[in-house]
Design a protein around this motif. Structure first.
Motif, PDB file in Angstrom:
ATOM      1  N   ALA A   3      36.927  45.344  32.077  1.00  0.00           N
ATOM      2  CA  ALA A   3      36.259  45.320  33.378  1.00  0.00           C
ATOM      3  C   ALA A   3      37.203  45.785  34.493  1.00  0.00           C
ATOM      4  CB  ALA A   3      35.748  43.919  33.669  1.00  0.00           C
ATOM      5  N   ARG A   4      38.471  45.381  34.375  1.00  0.00           N
ATOM      6  CA  ARG A   4      39.443  45.691  35.432  1.00  0.00           C
ATOM      7  C   ARG A   4      39.581  47.215  35.608  1.00  0.00           C
ATOM      8  NH1 ARG A   4      40.695  43.979  39.698  1.00  0.00           N
ATOM      9  NH2 ARG A   4      42.244  45.314  40.607  1.00  0.00           N
ATOM     10  N   PHE A 254      42.086  34.538  44.181  1.00  0.00           N
ATOM     11  CA  PHE A 254      42.746  33.440  43.467  1.00  0.00           C
ATOM     12  C   PHE A 254      44.266  33.606  43.412  1.00  0.00           C
ATOM     13  CE2 PHE A 254      43.398  31.328  39.119  1.00  0.00           C
ATOM     14  CZ  PHE A 254      43.362  30.047  39.640  1.00  0.00           C
ATOM     15  N   HIS A 281      33.995  30.256  47.368  1.00  0.00           N
ATOM     16  CA  HIS A 281      33.933  31.187  46.242  1.00  0.00           C
ATOM     17  C   HIS A 281      35.342  31.701  45.962  1.00  0.00           C
ATOM     18  CE1 HIS A 281      29.621  31.248  46.945  1.00  0.00           C
ATOM     19  NE2 HIS A 281      29.847  31.584  48.184  1.00  0.00           N
ATOM     20  N   VAL A 282      35.752  31.634  44.695  1.00  0.00           N
ATOM     21  CA  VAL A 282      37.083  32.103  44.321  1.00  0.00           C
ATOM     22  C   VAL A 282      36.931  33.283  43.368  1.00  0.00           C
ATOM     23  CG1 VAL A 282      39.272  31.466  43.273  1.00  0.00           C
ATOM     24  CG2 VAL A 282      37.984  29.759  44.575  1.00  0.00           C
ATOM     25  N   ILE A 283      37.644  34.357  43.641  1.00  0.00           N
ATOM     26  CA  ILE A 283      37.563  35.570  42.825  1.00  0.00           C
ATOM     27  C   ILE A 283      38.893  35.765  42.101  1.00  0.00           C
ATOM     28  CG2 ILE A 283      37.234  38.072  42.858  1.00  0.00           C
ATOM     29  CD1 ILE A 283      35.439  37.749  45.264  1.00  0.00           C
ATOM     30  N   ASN A 284      38.805  35.885  40.792  1.00  0.00           N
ATOM     31  CA  ASN A 284      40.012  35.986  39.961  1.00  0.00           C
ATOM     32  C   ASN A 284      40.644  37.380  40.045  1.00  0.00           C
ATOM     33  OD1 ASN A 284      41.880  35.031  38.090  1.00  0.00           O
ATOM     34  ND2 ASN A 284      40.725  35.800  36.343  1.00  0.00           N
ATOM     35  N   GLN A 285      41.916  37.431  39.677  1.00  0.00           N
ATOM     36  CA  GLN A 285      42.687  38.675  39.669  1.00  0.00           C
ATOM     37  C   GLN A 285      42.541  39.407  40.994  1.00  0.00           C
ATOM     38  OE1 GLN A 285      42.474  40.988  36.084  1.00  0.00           O
ATOM     39  NE2 GLN A 285      43.074  39.255  34.820  1.00  0.00           N
ATOM     40  N   HIS A 294      37.998  43.656  44.394  1.00  0.00           N
ATOM     41  CA  HIS A 294      36.748  43.524  43.637  1.00  0.00           C
ATOM     42  C   HIS A 294      35.571  43.754  44.568  1.00  0.00           C
ATOM     43  CE1 HIS A 294      38.924  42.087  40.149  1.00  0.00           C
ATOM     44  NE2 HIS A 294      39.612  41.300  40.957  1.00  0.00           N
ATOM     45  N   GLU A 296      32.677  45.238  44.475  1.00  0.00           N
ATOM     46  CA  GLU A 296      31.277  45.049  44.116  1.00  0.00           C
ATOM     47  C   GLU A 296      30.899  43.570  44.117  1.00  0.00           C
ATOM     48  OE1 GLU A 296      29.877  46.682  40.445  1.00  0.00           O
ATOM     49  OE2 GLU A 296      27.825  46.091  40.948  1.00  0.00           O
ATOM     50  N   ARG A 297      31.750  42.746  43.494  1.00  0.00           N
ATOM     51  CA  ARG A 297      31.405  41.320  43.434  1.00  0.00           C
ATOM     52  C   ARG A 297      31.497  40.678  44.814  1.00  0.00           C
ATOM     53  NH1 ARG A 297      35.075  39.060  39.596  1.00  0.00           N
ATOM     54  NH2 ARG A 297      35.791  41.050  38.787  1.00  0.00           N
ATOM     55  N   ARG A 300      28.298  41.624  46.712  1.00  0.00           N
ATOM     56  CA  ARG A 300      27.136  40.851  46.248  1.00  0.00           C
ATOM     57  C   ARG A 300      27.149  39.432  46.821  1.00  0.00           C
ATOM     58  NH1 ARG A 300      23.459  44.403  43.908  1.00  0.00           N
ATOM     59  NH2 ARG A 300      24.546  45.727  42.422  1.00  0.00           N
ATOM     60  N   LEU A 301      28.348  38.825  46.822  1.00  0.00           N
ATOM     61  CA  LEU A 301      28.468  37.468  47.379  1.00  0.00           C
ATOM     62  C   LEU A 301      28.058  37.456  48.843  1.00  0.00           C
ATOM     63  CD1 LEU A 301      31.848  35.974  46.087  1.00  0.00           C
ATOM     64  CD2 LEU A 301      29.592  34.950  45.843  1.00  0.00           C
TER      65      LEU A 301
END
Lengths: 310, 297
Positions: A3-4, A254, A281-285, A294, A296-297, A300-301
């Motif tokens: 995904a990355r 994160f 909301h926490v987003i990894n990497q 990130h 796109e995510r 969306r949030l």
């Protein structure tokens, strides 16, 4: 494909991101010539980026939001502007190099655009400014999204620990790259184009003037930081008293080493004690810039939260 | 809004009722929590409540009744592996070839098991208040559900359980309690409850739970959970602390790039009931990004 890598390719595939911003427009905000970008229709979103004037080795501008501007402008009216003294906007009149001047300019800019109440999205120092705008001028704000803001969070920010004394000449391309790579989880997200955008701001004569003021004339330590500290105490007190009274979401990368995850949790808890409509909301990497690491995510949030509180 | 209806499929030779809507999209599969005969409220597809209507308007959905719940028969001794196997067969029997799983508490642990068994089918997971999957360490005894009014699973006793587990009582409606009382009287629940009184929960289920958690943690240390995961927690969950929730997230995030953590304010152990709108918004935004086939563009 992991995904990355897919996400990095998606960022690349978007091509020249400066084109993702529409042509800039100018607005006279009580005598301050202000650069802004405005596209789309629907619920208005106003982005406030981070940093401050007069920093010699990094410089945010409306470009910071280029991965979010286009996608979100399909469903919303999206506005990004250069804060007073940053990007292409004039320096603060009367050498008022304070956060108070930044907040006042942001309020006046939003009012001058004659928008209906807006959804503010503030990153880092811009997160502080967004909350402060809402606290001072409730009528123009519908919701607030705060992203990785060590400036706003109680507790210790670690910017100075992570980013002090870059191992490259101040204001050089290498220095700028080093700063943003240390802000980020993946150094790959610091594209040449991002560095170009920062270098463009750093080269502006009016920006260099702000560096002279903040650094050479020591306004950073004599004026900006002590004023910010005083006002932050008041801001945290106002939040604890429940003065905000608007839905808030806190979004946090994160892996940010300059505003670690605990800062985000503390900030959420401070707001959530008084405001039911609070989310974390926490987003990894992701480091300090989840909306760039990130997109796109993040988009969306943001879209989901704004649609809920339209 | 796509209307919800019951559909019966056969899994492991026995009929089971699925709550679903008509949709040509890859579905969100809702897996409830609770262990029959042990959890002081009777879960099932009814537990999702009005949240399912919100999802039905935006996604294809399937909500299952795990063995021992509703009308789904179960063997006397249950294990996590049995549930994962059952879910795998259930998805196959329902012609689900690609889905996103929303698992509440124990349902989240089943979802994690399924993701490692069939990552080609399970494209992403929401772990909702999944205390069952979170590490506990040498945790102090949690008294939240210690003294239920007897007899168990009456309307009064189940009402108490929801009161204990919620921040606000407003979601504890007659509709919920009717469904829970009705589920308690179904033969599958009565059968497993009798077995639990004979010790099956302690002797069979808990060891299987520990084994499943150990496998999950091993996977987190090793290659990682193979699909995107979001962890959703309530700010006032009395069964699982924020620290536990964050540790669950840390474990997953150490190897899985697409890992989100979300905290919903002023809700307890049932965020989807207590704040269905925020819950829908959070699951929907993650799904749109990691599982775009599930909803209209």
């Amino acid at each position: 494909m992991p995904a990355r890598e897919r996400e990095l390719l998606e960022i690349d595939a978007m091509g020249d991101h400066r084109k993702a911003l529409p042509d800039g427009e100018w607005l006279d905000v009580n005598g301050t010539r202000t650069r802004y970008y405005d596209r789309g229709s629907g619920e208005p979103i106003v982005f406030i980026y981070g940093g401050n004037f007069g920093m010699g080795d990094s410089a945010s501008s409306a470009y910071t939001w280029c991965l979010n501007f286009g996608p979100l402008s399909k469903d919303f009216r999206v506005v990004a502007f250069d804060k007073v003294g940053q990007g292409f906007t004039d320096n603060p009149p009367g050498d008022d190099y304070t956060m108070r001047a930044v907040v006042r300019h942001a309020r006046e800019f939003i009012r001058a655009l004659k928008l209906q109440p807006v959804h503010l999205v503030g990153h880092s120092r811009g997160g502080y400014a967004a909350i402060r705008v809402a606290l001072e001028d409730h009528d123009i704000v519908k919701s607030v999204t705060v992203v990785n803001s060590g400036t706003l969070s109680p507790g210790v920010g670690t910017n100075e620990v992570i980013l002090s004394r870059p191992p490259f000449p101040r204001g050089s391309r290498e220095c700028v790259r080093w700063v943003y790579e240390n802000y980020s989880f993946s150094p790959k997200v610091v594209t040449e184009e991002w560095v170009d955008a920062v270098m463009e701001t750093l080269a502006l004569p009016k920006y260099q003037e702000s560096v002279r003021k903040m650094d050479g004339e020591k306004l950073a330590t004599k004026l900006f930081l002590p004023e910010l500290a005083r006002e932050k105490r008041e801001t945290l007190q106002w939040l604890a008293e429940g003065r905000l009274q608007r839905p808030v979401q806190v979004i946090w990368g994160f892996n940010d080493r300059t505003a670690v995850i605990e800062r985000g949790i503390e900030l959420f808890q401070l707001v959530a004690a008084q405001e039911r409509r609070a989310q974390l909301h926490v987003i990894n990497q992701s480091g300090h810039f989840p909306f760039r690491e990130h997109p796109e995510r993040f988009n969306r949030l943001l879209a989901g939260f704004i649609a809920t509180h339209a | 809004m796509a209307k919800l209806s019951k559909k019966t499929v056969t899994v492991k030779g026995a009929p089971t009722a699925l709550l679903c809507n008509e949709s040509n999209r890859d579905p969100l599969v809702f897996v409830h929590g609770g262990h029959p005969g042990s959890t002081p409220y009777c879960s099932g597809s009814h537990i999702w409540g009005p949240a399912l209507d919100l999802f039905s308007a935006t996604h294809g959905i399937v909500a299952v009744e795990l063995p021992g719940h509703g009308g789904t028969l179960a063997p006397s001794a249950l294990s996590v592996d049995f549930y994962a196997e059952w879910m795998e067969e259930c998805l196959a029997a329902s012609q689900v070839r690609s889905c996103f799983i929303v698992g509440h508490d124990f349902g989240g642990l089943i979802a994690l098991g399924l993701a490692s068994r069939i990552p080609s089918v399970v494209k992403g997971i929401s772990l909702v208040s999944s205390v069952a999957a979170a590490p506990t360490g040498d945790g102090a005894e949690n008294l939240t559900l210690a003294y239920p009014p007897v007899p168990l699973w009456t309307r009064n006793s189940q009402h108490w359980a929801f009161e204990q587990l919620s921040y606000s009582h407003e979601h504890i409606t007659d509709e919920l309690l009717d469904a829970c009382v009705s589920a308690a009287h179904q033969p599958p629940h009565l059968k497993v409850a009798a077995a639990v009184r004979e010790g099956s929960f302690q002797n069979e289920f808990i060891p299987s739970l520990m084994k499943a958690k150990a496998r999950f943690y091993e996977l987190c240390r090793g290659t990682g959970i193979p699909v995107p995961v979001q962890v959703i927690w309530g700010s006032h969950d009395r069964l699982g602390s924020l620290d536990q929730a964050l540790w669950l997230y840390r474990l997953i995030a150490s190897r899985q790039t697409a890992a989100h953590f979300h905290l919903i304010n002023r809700v307890g152990s049932f965020p989807f009931r207590e704040d269905p709108q925020s819950f829908h918004q959070i699951v929907d935004s993650f799904c749109q990004a990691v599982f775009p086939h599930s909803s209209p563009a």
